[in-house]
Scaffold this active site. Structure first.
Site, PDB file in Angstrom:
ATOM      1  CG  ASP A  32      -2.041   1.179   1.290  1.00 14.28           C
ATOM      2  OD1 ASP A  32      -2.293   1.341   0.003  1.00 14.28           O
ATOM      3  OD2 ASP A  32      -2.545   1.696   2.269  1.00 14.28           O
ATOM      4  CG  HIS A  33      -0.688   4.782   0.622  1.00 14.98           C
ATOM      5  ND1 HIS A  33      -1.050   5.954  -0.176  1.00 14.98           N
ATOM      6  CD2 HIS A  33      -1.727   4.586   1.510  1.00 14.98           C
ATOM      7  CE1 HIS A  33      -2.329   6.201   0.144  1.00 14.98           C
ATOM      8  NE2 HIS A  33      -2.784   5.374   1.242  1.00 14.98           N
TER       9      HIS A  33
ATOM     10  N   GLY B 197      -6.267   9.572   8.676  1.00 17.08           N
ATOM     11  CA  GLY B 197      -6.636   9.896  10.131  1.00 17.08           C
ATOM     12  C   GLY B 197      -7.831  10.412  10.553  1.00 17.08           C
TER      13      GLY B 197
END
Length: 225
Positions: free
Chosen positions: A26-27, A125
């Site tokens: 991921d990312h 977040g």
């Protein structure tokens, strides 16, 4: 970490459940990390070129997709840039960029990606408001511009109400990334178990159980009649 961790993830995914599980990177914005993951057999990589300008994102993502597809690995890309913080990397709200529906069709065609992560008011977040919502006209325009069989992806799902998730599914979102709520549950469980003076193995079990409960709730929330 590295290749050893990837091998462990792939082994666990194959051996511990009959449910379909994908192992993903991921990312990822580092070519060496992506190439290592592809070499070791992950199912897909999230090639995150969102910090690049549009032309740079397109060119880099196209190159990643070409290499990954040769190995049979799927690629998710990102258009736009999410505000918030994940894994110690922060993006200030003023630097965030919403996905432009006008470039979606060209980007997907030119990069040949298999899924597209979009920015429509979602953040990494915690959300700054108690009842966050998304830019539905933008998401609907993205869906209309993208190929009908292209999965859309939302990152930053922690904290979104179920009604928002269901509306996103109706708008064509097929994959949700949940991180903050899972980690928060793990921290609470660790704190409670440590306060109870539990053994480290019990702390770890409580930690895993707490994360699993969050994921079970999320999976149920993603179900739309």
């Amino acid at each position: 970490g590295g290749a050893t961790l990837l091998a462990a993830c792939l082994e666990v995914a194959a051996a511990t459940t009959a449910a379909p599980i994908l192992v993903a990177l991921d990312h990822a914005d580092d070519d060496a990390a992506i190439d290592l993951a592809v070499e070791r057999g992950v199912d897909y990589v999230m090639a995150d070129g969102s910090r690049r300008a549009y032309d740079g994102n397109l060119a880099w993502t196209r190159a990643v997709a070409a290499r990954a597809h040769r190995a049979g690995v799927a690629v998710e890309a990102e258009l736009g840039l999410l505000a918030g913080e994940e894994d110690g990397l922060a993006v200030d709200a003023k630097l965030a960029k919403m996905t432009d529906p006008g470039v979606v069709a060209d980007f997907v065609r030119d990069t040949t990606v298999d899924a597209l992560a979009v920015t429509v008011g979602n953040v990494h977040g915690a959300y700054a408001v108690a009842d966050p919502d998304l830019d539905w006209p933008r998401l609907d325009a993205i869906r209309a511009a993208a190929p009908p069989d292209l999965p859309l992806v939302l990152h930053g799902v922690s904290g979104l109400p179920e009604a928002v998730l269901h509306r996103a599914i109706r708008a064509g979102v097929c994959k949700f990334n949940v991180n903050t709520e899972v980690r928060a549950a793990a921290r609470r469980a660790t704190k409670a178990a440590s306060a109870a003076d539990k053994d480290v193995l019990d702390v770890m079990r409580d930690n895993v159980d707490a994360m699993a409960r969050v994921m079970q709730a999320k999976i149920r929330a993603f179900e739309v009649a």
